[in-house]
Design a protein around this motif. Structure first.
Motif, PDB file in Angstrom:
ATOM      1  N   UNK A  37      22.442 -65.379 -87.503  1.00 58.23           N
ATOM      2  CA  UNK A  37      22.332 -64.327 -86.486  1.00 58.23           C
ATOM      3  C   UNK A  37      21.025 -63.561 -86.638  1.00 58.23           C
ATOM      4  N   UNK A  38      20.659 -63.216 -87.864  1.00 61.64           N
ATOM      5  CA  UNK A  38      19.412 -62.496 -88.099  1.00 61.64           C
ATOM      6  C   UNK A  38      18.197 -63.293 -87.655  1.00 61.64           C
ATOM      7  N   UNK A  39      18.173 -64.590 -87.966  1.00 56.62           N
ATOM      8  CA  UNK A  39      17.043 -65.434 -87.581  1.00 56.62           C
ATOM      9  C   UNK A  39      16.955 -65.578 -86.064  1.00 56.62           C
ATOM     10  N   UNK A  40      18.108 -65.796 -85.424  1.00 54.56           N
ATOM     11  CA  UNK A  40      18.120 -65.946 -83.966  1.00 54.56           C
ATOM     12  C   UNK A  40      17.688 -64.654 -83.273  1.00 54.56           C
ATOM     13  N   UNK A  41      18.169 -63.523 -83.781  1.00 50.32           N
ATOM     14  CA  UNK A  41      17.816 -62.236 -83.173  1.00 50.32           C
ATOM     15  C   UNK A  41      16.325 -61.961 -83.326  1.00 50.32           C
ATOM     16  N   UNK A  42      15.786 -62.282 -84.490  1.00 48.66           N
ATOM     17  CA  UNK A  42      14.354 -62.071 -84.725  1.00 48.66           C
ATOM     18  C   UNK A  42      13.515 -62.896 -83.756  1.00 48.66           C
ATOM     19  N   UNK A  43      13.885 -64.162 -83.575  1.00 50.12           N
ATOM     20  CA  UNK A  43      13.105 -65.045 -82.690  1.00 50.12           C
ATOM     21  C   UNK A  43      13.171 -64.590 -81.237  1.00 50.12           C
ATOM     22  N   UNK A  44      14.335 -64.103 -80.819  1.00 47.28           N
ATOM     23  CA  UNK A  44      14.502 -63.783 -79.405  1.00 47.28           C
ATOM     24  C   UNK A  44      14.092 -62.355 -79.069  1.00 47.28           C
ATOM     25  N   UNK A  45      14.403 -61.382 -79.943  1.00 49.42           N
ATOM     26  CA  UNK A  45      14.178 -59.975 -79.621  1.00 49.42           C
ATOM     27  C   UNK A  45      13.087 -59.319 -80.463  1.00 49.42           C
ATOM     28  N   UNK A  46      12.538 -60.024 -81.439  1.00 48.34           N
ATOM     29  CA  UNK A  46      11.554 -59.407 -82.315  1.00 48.34           C
ATOM     30  C   UNK A  46      10.151 -59.341 -81.736  1.00 48.34           C
TER      31      UNK A  46
END
Length: 442
Positions: free
Chosen positions: A316-325
């Motif tokens: 979840x952390x990796x996906x969130x970083x890629x999409x919203x970071x």
């Protein structure tokens, strides 16, 4: 052989599907998710409406609010909840009749600590803004730990969906409050904590109503208030160290780098919060299971559950970083919270720090279940000294001082928890190895 193997696997799957883990995850996820969503909505509103200077003042008061709310929670409410686990499930709701009197007094006294933020706010902030933030944040610090206690007691009484409904009322209260206060053109400094206080009051009232209509018997035994507070001193220290350090770091950054730099850091922190929303939901469901297994020294069971938690949290952390970071066409957050993306890389640093913090939830629950509160407090002390040192470097790091300090704290927690785990299971592992070696020799 194949038929027997298939039957055994089928039995194991059936047992897994009927474990407390699968039964408790839905209610725990929904409850923690709604509770976190309420705070997240207030944070997004603040970051999108308040100018960066006022947002920095809000960040100071938010850290002071967290510090004040920690005192009644860790000193009294949590020890009472731990004690009530030993009673029959049907009578656990009755604990509120005994805890609310003392807990309310503690919460009211602790809420006065919010005024410390007024001392830390740099000059240039209007006095009317400070008064508004002070009054509403103190009200929130008084009501929030009581509402959290009501929800946790509902969980202890196997009424997870009742707790989830209380959190849903909180979210609806926040959304309704934000809409109404905006429509009535209430000055912005009164809105964030004022809405959160109103939502906590409304949802607590609903929680009291749910408990009142539920059939529950009296507590089987009485507890000593002073015994509970004495047992909660390590929990208080463990919780107060990071909460107090968070307030100190915010104050130091505001003084050294300016309240505007603190405002940018707060906006980035708010953008990274959804990672903790999911982590909190998973922890609400799996934390008690990990604690129970650790208390029984069931290392394999702890590792099995923790492995799932760590894998899901990491993904979840990796996906969130890629999409919203980062700013790109498919990311709506730069339009909603533009302040967070003014400084390049600040959101990336905040999401990484938040993800690393989320990874420490499972090992912390394990050590708590194993009775290692003192070790947890020691790790917190060391980690937050380092965190504060990063804040003192705000002259150079500016807004990055807070996420970098949080990342350092999370890393020290991870290393400290791993070392404590090795010491915890070292004796049992050595004993098992010696027994195996003895059997091989005989």
């Amino acid at each position: 052989m194949d038929a027997r193997w298939t039957r055994n696997v089928s039995q194991q799957i059936a047992e897994k599907l009927n474990t407390q883990l699968f039964k408790s995850i839905p209610g725990g996820l929904v409850d923690a998710g709604f509770a976190s969503l309420a705070t997240f909505c207030v944070g997004v509103f603040s970051a999108s409406v308040l100018d960066v200077t006022l947002l920095g003042a809000y960040a100071l008061y938010f850290s002071a609010f967290l510090m004040a709310a920690t005192i009644p929670t860790q000193l009294f409410f949590v020890p009472a909840e731990v004690w009530v686990v030993s009673t029959h499930t049907a009578g656990r709701l009755g604990v509120l009749r005994h805890t609310l009197r003392t807990g309310t007094v503690l919460a009211l006294g602790a809420s006065a600590l919010v005024s410390l933020a007024a001392v830390a706010v740099p000059s240039g902030i209007q006095i009317t803004w400070i008064v508004a933030l002070n009054v509403t944040a103190a009200a929130c610090a008084f009501l929030s730990p009581i509402q959290d206690h009501v929800r946790r007691v509902l969980h202890l009484a196997d009424q997870a969906w009742g707790a989830a409904f209380v959190s849903l009322v909180q979210v609806l209260g926040v959304l309704a409050g934000l809409g109404l206060l905006t429509l009535w053109q209430v000055p912005p400094p009164w809105v964030p904590f004022g809405v959160l206080a109103f939502a906590n009051a409304a949802s607590s009232t609903v929680g009291f109503g749910l408990i009142a209509v539920s059939s529950h018997g009296p507590l089987q035994t009485q507890f000593s208030i002073w015994e509970l507070m004495r047992s909660g001193r390590w929990l208080l220290l463990q919780g107060l160290i990071p909460a107090g350090a968070g307030f100190l770091c915010a104050a130091v950054v505001a003084q050294l780098a300016g309240v505007g730099a603190l405002g940018f850091a707060e906006a980035a922190r708010i953008v990274g919060q959804p990672v903790l929303v999911l982590a909190a939901g998973i922890s609400a469901a799996t934390g008690p299971l990990i604690m129970a297994a650790a208390a029984r020294k069931q290392q394999r069971e702890v590792e099995r559950t923790s492995r799932v938690v760590l894998l899901v949290t990491s993904l979840v952390g990796a996906a969130y970083l890629c999409f919203f970071g980062f700013e790109h066409a498919w990311n709506p957050l730069p339009g909603v919270v533009p302040t967070a993306f003014v400084i390049p890389g600040l959101v990336v640093a905040a999401v990484i720090a938040t993800s690393m913090e989320a990874l420490t939830f499972a090992p912390r629950a394990e050590l708590m279940g194993a009775g290692q509160q003192r070790k947890l407090a020691e790790v917190e002390a060391i980690g937050n000294v380092v965190r504060t040192a990063f804040a003192c470097g705000a002259v150079l790091l500016r807004s990055f001082a807070l996420p970098c300090g949080m990342l350092a704290l999370a890393w020290i927690r991870w290393l400290g928890y791993r070392r404590a785990r090795r010491l915890l299971y070292g004796a049992s592992v050595s004993g098992a190895q010696a027994a195996s070696k003895h059997r091989a020799q005989t």
